[in-house]
Design a protein around this motif. Structure first.
Motif, PDB file in Angstrom:
ATOM      1  N   PHE A 334       0.794  -1.397  -0.107  1.00 17.94           N
ATOM      2  CA  PHE A 334       0.010   0.160  -0.021  1.00 17.94           C
ATOM      3  C   PHE A 334       0.960   1.163   0.025  1.00 17.94           C
ATOM      4  CE2 PHE A 334      -3.149   2.951   2.112  1.00 17.94           C
ATOM      5  CZ  PHE A 334      -3.885   2.807   0.958  1.00 17.94           C
ATOM      6  N   GLY A 335       1.817   1.052   0.302  1.00 20.38           N
ATOM      7  CA  GLY A 335       2.776   2.219   1.092  1.00 20.38           C
ATOM      8  C   GLY A 335       3.374   2.452  -0.733  1.00 20.38           C
ATOM      9  N   GLU A 336       3.768   1.248  -1.110  1.00 17.57           N
ATOM     10  CA  GLU A 336       4.184   1.934  -2.376  1.00 17.57           C
ATOM     11  C   GLU A 336       3.459   1.577  -3.469  1.00 17.57           C
ATOM     12  OE1 GLU A 336       7.324   1.891  -3.248  1.00 17.57           O
ATOM     13  OE2 GLU A 336       7.917   0.561  -1.442  1.00 17.57           O
ATOM     14  N   LEU A 337       1.816   1.678  -3.620  1.00 19.37           N
ATOM     15  CA  LEU A 337       1.304   2.774  -4.099  1.00 19.37           C
ATOM     16  C   LEU A 337       1.086   4.359  -3.748  1.00 19.37           C
ATOM     17  CD1 LEU A 337      -1.927  -0.110  -4.384  1.00 19.37           C
ATOM     18  CD2 LEU A 337      -0.560   0.213  -5.945  1.00 19.37           C
ATOM     19  N   GLU A 368      -9.332  -3.481   2.395  1.00 21.71           N
ATOM     20  CA  GLU A 368      -9.400  -3.376   3.881  1.00 21.71           C
ATOM     21  C   GLU A 368      -8.176  -2.438   4.604  1.00 21.71           C
ATOM     22  OE1 GLU A 368      -8.250  -7.537   5.666  1.00 21.71           O
ATOM     23  OE2 GLU A 368     -10.613  -7.940   5.264  1.00 21.71           O
ATOM     24  N   THR A 369      -7.185  -2.342   4.040  1.00 17.15           N
ATOM     25  CA  THR A 369      -6.136  -1.277   4.245  1.00 17.15           C
ATOM     26  C   THR A 369      -6.409   0.322   4.097  1.00 17.15           C
ATOM     27  OG1 THR A 369      -4.316  -3.265   4.280  1.00 17.15           O
ATOM     28  CG2 THR A 369      -3.776  -0.216   4.524  1.00 17.15           C
ATOM     29  N   CYS A 370      -7.538   0.224   2.907  1.00 17.41           N
ATOM     30  CA  CYS A 370      -7.308   1.740   2.233  1.00 17.41           C
ATOM     31  C   CYS A 370      -9.347   2.086   3.385  1.00 17.41           C
ATOM     32  CB  CYS A 370      -8.455   1.648   1.471  1.00 17.41           C
ATOM     33  SG  CYS A 370      -8.629   3.385   0.354  1.00 17.41           S
ATOM     34  N   HIS A 371     -10.004   1.030   3.504  1.00 13.83           N
ATOM     35  CA  HIS A 371     -11.100   1.143   4.626  1.00 13.83           C
ATOM     36  C   HIS A 371     -10.541   1.537   5.720  1.00 13.83           C
ATOM     37  CE1 HIS A 371     -14.296  -0.512   7.323  1.00 13.83           C
ATOM     38  NE2 HIS A 371     -15.037   0.480   6.454  1.00 13.83           N
ATOM     39  N   GLY A 372      -9.514   0.640   6.150  1.00 11.44           N
ATOM     40  CA  GLY A 372      -8.822   1.288   7.845  1.00 11.44           C
ATOM     41  C   GLY A 372      -8.565   2.625   8.123  1.00 11.44           C
ATOM     42  N   VAL A 373      -8.043   3.194   6.646  1.00 10.45           N
ATOM     43  CA  VAL A 373      -7.107   4.520   6.853  1.00 10.45           C
ATOM     44  C   VAL A 373      -8.076   5.832   6.810  1.00 10.45           C
ATOM     45  CG1 VAL A 373      -5.416   6.029   5.933  1.00 10.45           C
ATOM     46  CG2 VAL A 373      -5.215   3.818   5.862  1.00 10.45           C
ATOM     47  N   THR A 374      -9.152   4.889   6.041  1.00  7.27           N
ATOM     48  CA  THR A 374     -10.350   6.074   6.375  1.00  7.27           C
ATOM     49  C   THR A 374     -11.151   6.314   7.607  1.00  7.27           C
ATOM     50  OG1 THR A 374     -10.665   5.696   3.813  1.00  7.27           O
ATOM     51  CG2 THR A 374     -12.334   6.628   4.799  1.00  7.27           C
ATOM     52  N   ARG A 375     -11.112   5.063   8.329  1.00  3.92           N
ATOM     53  CA  ARG A 375     -12.044   4.673   9.168  1.00  3.92           C
ATOM     54  C   ARG A 375     -11.144   5.939  10.063  1.00  3.92           C
ATOM     55  NH1 ARG A 375     -16.427   1.740  10.805  1.00  3.92           N
ATOM     56  NH2 ARG A 375     -14.701   2.182  13.281  1.00  3.92           N
ATOM     57  N   ALA A 376      -9.508   5.338  10.221  1.00  5.79           N
ATOM     58  CA  ALA A 376      -9.103   5.883  11.195  1.00  5.79           C
ATOM     59  C   ALA A 376      -8.839   7.858  11.328  1.00  5.79           C
ATOM     60  CB  ALA A 376      -7.431   5.492  11.181  1.00  5.79           C
ATOM     61  N   LYS A 377      -8.947   8.223   9.586  1.00  3.65           N
ATOM     62  CA  LYS A 377      -8.954   9.894   9.098  1.00  3.65           C
ATOM     63  C   LYS A 377     -10.416  10.461   9.755  1.00  3.65           C
ATOM     64  CE  LYS A 377      -8.492  12.888   5.905  1.00  3.65           C
ATOM     65  NZ  LYS A 377      -7.389  13.373   6.392  1.00  3.65           N
ATOM     66  N   VAL A 378     -11.689   9.732   9.845  1.00  4.77           N
ATOM     67  CA  VAL A 378     -12.817  10.156  10.889  1.00  4.77           C
ATOM     68  C   VAL A 378     -12.794   9.523  12.310  1.00  4.77           C
ATOM     69  CG1 VAL A 378     -14.747   9.480  11.125  1.00  4.77           C
ATOM     70  CG2 VAL A 378     -13.992   9.197   8.154  1.00  4.77           C
ATOM     71  N   ALA A 379     -12.677   8.420  12.370  1.00  8.49           N
ATOM     72  CA  ALA A 379     -12.397   8.464  14.190  1.00  8.49           C
ATOM     73  C   ALA A 379     -11.676   7.848  14.867  1.00  8.49           C
ATOM     74  CB  ALA A 379     -14.011   7.450  14.263  1.00  8.49           C
ATOM     75  N   GLY A 380     -10.663   8.094  14.320  1.00  5.74           N
ATOM     76  CA  GLY A 380      -9.492   7.664  14.719  1.00  5.74           C
ATOM     77  C   GLY A 380      -8.909   6.296  14.481  1.00  5.74           C
ATOM     78  N   THR A 381      -7.537   5.920  15.364  1.00  2.76           N
ATOM     79  CA  THR A 381      -7.647   4.321  15.395  1.00  2.76           C
ATOM     80  C   THR A 381      -7.778   3.657  16.983  1.00  2.76           C
ATOM     81  OG1 THR A 381      -4.963   4.820  15.916  1.00  2.76           O
ATOM     82  CG2 THR A 381      -5.390   5.015  13.726  1.00  2.76           C
ATOM     83  N   ALA A 393       0.587   2.532  11.780  1.00  2.66           N
ATOM     84  CA  ALA A 393       0.581   3.059  10.372  1.00  2.66           C
ATOM     85  C   ALA A 393      -0.491   3.701   9.893  1.00  2.66           C
ATOM     86  CB  ALA A 393       0.827   2.069   9.372  1.00  2.66           C
ATOM     87  N   PHE A 394      -1.762   3.437  10.249  1.00  4.10           N
ATOM     88  CA  PHE A 394      -3.121   4.447   9.567  1.00  4.10           C
ATOM     89  C   PHE A 394      -2.895   5.712  10.185  1.00  4.10           C
ATOM     90  CE2 PHE A 394      -5.607  -0.129   9.528  1.00  4.10           C
ATOM     91  CZ  PHE A 394      -5.004  -0.478   8.175  1.00  4.10           C
ATOM     92  N   ALA A 395      -2.638   5.880  11.038  1.00  3.70           N
ATOM     93  CA  ALA A 395      -2.182   7.095  11.995  1.00  3.70           C
ATOM     94  C   ALA A 395      -1.840   7.916  10.977  1.00  3.70           C
ATOM     95  CB  ALA A 395      -1.671   7.689  13.179  1.00  3.70           C
ATOM     96  N   GLU A 396      -0.202   7.075   9.742  1.00  3.46           N
ATOM     97  CA  GLU A 396       0.646   7.881   9.870  1.00  3.46           C
ATOM     98  C   GLU A 396      -0.537   8.528   8.008  1.00  3.46           C
ATOM     99  OE1 GLU A 396       4.652   7.674   7.663  1.00  3.46           O
ATOM    100  OE2 GLU A 396       4.237   6.357   9.259  1.00  3.46           O
TER     101      GLU A 396
END
Length: 621
Positions: A334-337, A368-381, A393-396
């Motif tokens: 995901f990071g390389e993308l 799942e990773t993209c969804h997790g990052v979006t959730r972290a942006k909305v509601a935290g990790t 990683a999701f917080a970053e």
């Protein structure tokens, strides 16, 4: 299992505790009197199991030999899978269904029990187990035999034990998938008329009730609506939408929810501890996520993982068993993308594929990773199912990526996942889908590009960059045709002034869309109009597509992006309401004029049919 013979039991086996049927008619000499022929001393035949001693061995069998035969006949218990072994035996062991347990507890405590319950939910959340627990709760008599219905059945009384073992005569379980017809329902209808044999309630548990035929459902309606007081119906189904509404209206419905992954992981931790198996927390978290909220699915996977790991469960073995990709590798991919490194992305995909990870599983992990990052942006990790590395990683990423980028990335990955699932060459399709993501990441954001075009930072038709390679000096001497100068770009017209009132907005819309203008005129009650923000009072007369169409029309007219919404406020009267109010005021003024009042007094039945406003007169006239 054992033998049948005509024997005199030895003293240590002749006790009533060992053979209860020997209590009546026992003699001091150890023989058992025949109750039919009481005048003679005859050893009574008694049967142990289903085997019979040969006649020549009946008199030779001693008590010690009989005890040995009994012990030998007891075969070892077969292995029971974890899903059956750890089936909940009381409501305290039922995980994830606290709301239903509270409702049942209050109903039992207040004696407000319904005559029919419908339990619905996805597979493996405890529908059948809950039905059996309800049966135990209603029929429990307590250890002393004096108890009543309770939400905490004792589990040791005869009804509780018999129901748990599935042998209680008054608790009937029927599989509707194999008993679908009206004849099966007729048997139930005939049987409910008779009182229970030994229990407080006669209970019918019908599993997969949605499989009953239409005639079977119709035949059950009358009995289900007014059953005898001693009868309770418990229905379980995974497809409640297939149950007729006439049946649903006669039942008290409980929707069993999916069990959260953190609760499943905690449950699996207690199971492996009871089994004496070592398991990594990450492995149990993977199994909990793969179970998708089903306790039975999770225990089945755990059972398989224990066998796969020879008594030890670790994350690597679970990934290998389930064909899951390494979550750390997925995060690196995901990071390389996000960096747009095409060669690193292809290397990562091939590396995972060589390890046996399916291409669809890789795309699933990236989603799942993209969804997790979006959730972290909305509601935290704060998701407890995530590892510390994932939360970090999701917080970053959530701090660096905007919503527009994440949504565009999600759409690209979702499209690629669908292509991989249907492609003839899945790995090639996965590589092409991820390369599409890489090249899309190098494109400018459409919103930022539009902003720069509007501000003049970049312009369409700009000259080629100065670093373009010059023509080689050794080019053949040919007549060079000078390219025509690009046409001059006309200056964009001056932007229209934004409307500052609902009347101006209506006039602005009329040339573009008469229908939108009419809807705005008749039904829009203005709450606020500030710049490009328009808020209208909620009303059922304006359909949802009105707002999107209005945004598109205003953008075409003004060149600005508008925000149009409906809010639960009263708002100002619509333009049509204002016009009607003005007409009513003018009509009232005419009716209240002295001349009209006098005419109405002279002619009480007269009605005002029409009127016209008086023309203004000059002072000279």
């Amino acid at each position: 299992m054992g033998y049948e013979g005509q024997i005199a039991p030895p003293p240590r086996l002749a006790s009533c505790e060992r053979f209860p049927h020997m209590r009546r008619g026992s003699r001091a000499d150890g023989a058992v009197a025949n109750p039919v022929r009481s005048g003679r001393k005859q050893p009574q035949r008694f049967r142990i199991g289903s085997f019979r001693l040969p006649p020549h061995q009946e008199s030779k069998t001693s008590g010690a030999g009989l005890a040995k035969l009994i012990l030998m006949s007891e075969s070892p218990q077969p292995y029971r899978v974890l899903a059956r072994k750890y089936r909940p035996q009381n409501f305290g062991e039922l995980i994830g269904q606290d709301a239903m347990v509270t409702t049942l507890a209050n109903a039992i405590r207040r004696d407000r029990l319904a005559h029919a319950f419908l339990l619905t939910g996805v597979r493996g959340v405890g529908k059948t187990s809950t039905a059996r627990l309800i049966a135990k709760a209603l029929n429990c008599i307590g250890p002393d035999g004096q108890g009543g219905p309770t939400i905490d059945p004792c589990g040791v009384c005869e009804p509780c034990v018999a129901i748990a073992e599935g042998r209680h005569i008054d608790v009937v379980e029927m599989d509707a998938a194999s008993h679908t017809g009206i004849d099966d329902i007729r048997e139930i209808i005939e049987a409910v008329r008779y009182a229970s044999v030994s229990a407080r309630y006669k209970i019918y548990i019908i599993d997969e009730v949605h499989m009953l035929s239409k005639a079977a459902f119709n035949g059950l309606l009358k009995t289900l609506e007014e059953p005898p007081a001693h009868v309770k119906f418990l229905f379980a189904t995974t497809e409640v939408n297939k149950v007729p509404i006439t049946v649903l209206s006669r039942c008290q419905r409980f929707d069993l929810r999916r069990i959260p992954a953190d609760k499943l992981a905690a449950h699996f931790t207690s199971v492996v501890a009871a089994e004496g198996v070592e398991a990594e927390p990450e492995a149990l978290a993977l199994i909990a996520r793969a179970a998708e909220g089903s306790a039975r699915d999770g225990l089945s996977i755990l059972d398989q993982a224990i066998a796969h790991g020879s008594g030890q469960v670790d994350a690597a073995q679970v990934r290998d068993m389930l064909g899951l990709s390494d979550r750390g590798a997925i995060r690196r991919l995901f990071g390389e993308l996000l960096k747009g490194d095409a060669s690193a992305v292809l290397a990562g995909v091939r590396g995972q594929y060589d390890l046996g990870v399916e291409p669809a599983a890789m795309l699933h992990g990236l989603l799942e990773t993209c969804h997790g990052v979006t959730r972290a942006k909305v509601a935290g990790t704060g998701d407890p199912a995530l590892s510390a590395e994932e939360r970090e990683a999701f917080a970053e990423w959530s701090g660096k990526l905007g919503f527009a980028t994440l949504h565009r990335l999600w759409q690209l990955l979702l499209k690629g996942h669908g292509e991989v699932q249907t492609a003839a060459m899945p790995i090639e399709a996965a590589e092409m889908a991820l390369l599409r993501v890489v090249h899309a990441s190098q494109l400018p954001d459409p919103g930022e590009l539009a902003r720069k075009l509007a501000s003049g930072e970049i312009s369409i038709g700009a000259g080629a960059p100065a670093s373009a390679p010059a023509a080689p000096s050794a080019a053949p001497a040919v007549a060079q045709v000078q390219p025509a100068a690009p046409p001059a770009i006309e200056a964009p017209p001056a932007p229209l002034a934004l409307p500052d009132s609902i009347e101006a907005l209506h006039e602005l819309l009329k040339p573009k869309s008469a229908l939108l203008a009419l809807q705005l005129h008749d039904h829009a009650r203005l709450v606020r109009l500030t710049g490009t923000e328009l808020l209208i009072a909620e009303t059922d007369k304006l359909k949802p597509d009105f707002y999107s169409n209005l945004v598109a029309a205003l953008k075409d007219i003004t060149g600005e992006r508008w925000t149009v919404g409906a809010v639960p406020e009263t708002g100002a009267p619509s333009l049509r309401d204002q016009e009607l109010a003005g007409e009513d005021a003018a009509k009232s003024a005419i009716l209240n004029s002295p001349l009209i009042k006098a005419a109405r007094e002279a002619f009480p039945d007269a009605e005002l049919i029409s009127y016209s406003a008086p023309e203004p007169r000059s002072l000279a006239s």
